[in-house]
Design an enzyme around this catalytic site. Structure first.
Site: not given
Length: 334
Positions: A77, A312
């Site tokens: 993060e 993707h």
């Protein structure tokens, strides 16, 4: 082109590359379930970086007793935040230089718009944490990152004063089909973000649509409610299995529609254009589309491997950039 404009163009190109990294890191953070790796914002457990000493960890867990420190997720993060912050500062510099050099032809509106978008994107990043991964916020954060990247790419084309020489005068009318393709692809990416933010990516495990009996489980009652019920956290999802099947199936139907449309558009342009630019860009669009469909199939076939799932997301962004390039060329041809 003046030296100052050239410098701005270089900065914009660097920012595009950095934006792609930020999009990739955002996908990686989301897919490793690290969106709440740091339960506060902009720091991490009250620190500027991830707490690592025993004393810091004890202090962090005392402040956030419901979120034990998981260093790997926290670093995922924070690294994403560091890169996003660097991108924001770079965009601020580009905006400042663009305004300063407006009298020598530097665009002003686009840099200011991008700065506004990236500022709102930072707010979405904060709300992603403070609202505990609320799906609409997570999806908006994904779209905000993509919007920032696309606007930076448009700014680069604008500064480069990009145009294409094309003998077929009727080709300009196809720009509207390109714009429609951008709208459809944006909707499909939003569906992908909704699928991911509701943890529905692994709900359908068979091809081409879903496992047997999916038709009977379709429900639109709460599958696309943008304002969900108030919960302490939306981590790992809150919707029923039937709702997740509905979301996943709609994403697959969207993929079929968008793929067919982009294939039609690519072959239409290739059949009518005489310039090598349109031939090559249309071919590139088909190539990237095939890669994206292959990655989507691989996600199902191999149960969402991390590398394939991140790819993707990144290839979806590349597909959008290629479509924007084609559409921009159709509008700017001479």
């Amino acid at each position: 082109m003046s030296r100052n404009i050239t410098n701005i163009k270089t900065l914009v190109l660097v920012s595009i590359l950095l934006a792609i990294i930020v999009v990739s890191l955002g996908a990686y953070t989301r897919l490793t379930h690290a969106g709440l790796g740091c339960p506060d914002w902009p720091g991490c457990y009250g620190f500027h970086d991830v707490p690592h000493t025993s004393e810091e960890i004890l202090k962090a867990e005392a402040a956030f007793p419901d979120r034990p420190v998981e260093p790997e997720k926290a670093w995922n993060e924070m690294i994403h935040r560091y890169f996003a912050g660097a991108l924001g500062l770079l965009i601020l510099l580009i905006t400042f230089l663009s305004i300063k050099n407006r009298e020598v032809g530097s665009p002003v509106f686009l840099p200011i718009l991008i700065l506004c978008v990236v500022t709102f994107q930072a707010a979405l990043g904060m709300w992603t944490v403070t609202m505990k991964l609320m799906p609409i916020v997570v999806m908006a954060h994904l779209l905000g990152g993509l919007t920032t990247l696309c606007l930076l790419f448009l700014l680069y084309l604008r500064i480069k004063r990009f145009h294409v020489r094309e003998g077929n005068t009727s080709l300009r009318r196809m720009a509207k089909f390109g714009l429609l393709g951008i709208v459809l692809l944006t909707g499909q990416i939003a569906l992908g973000g909704w699928t991911s933010s509701n943890y529905a990516a692994l709900t359908c495990t068979e091809l081409p649509i879903c496992q047997a009996g999916w038709q009977e489980q379709l429900t639109f009652e709460d599958s696309f409610d943008l304002i969900p019920p108030e919960l302490e956290t939306y981590e790992y999802g809150h919707l029923s299995h039937a709702s997740r099947i509905t979301i996943h199936v709609m994403h697959r139907f969207g993929a079929i529609v968008v793929s067919l449309y982009l294939l039609w558009l690519s072959f239409l342009v290739m059949s009518k254009a005489s310039s090598s630019f349109f031939q090559q860009t249309s071919l590139a669009l088909v190539t990237v589309l095939v890669c994206q469909v292959g990655l989507g199939i691989s996600n199902v076939w191999f149960s969402l491997p991390l590398g394939v799932a991140v790819a993707h997301n990144v290839v979806a962004a590349c597909l959008m950039l290629t479509l924007i390039l084609l559409t921009y060329g159709l509008q700017r041809k001479i």
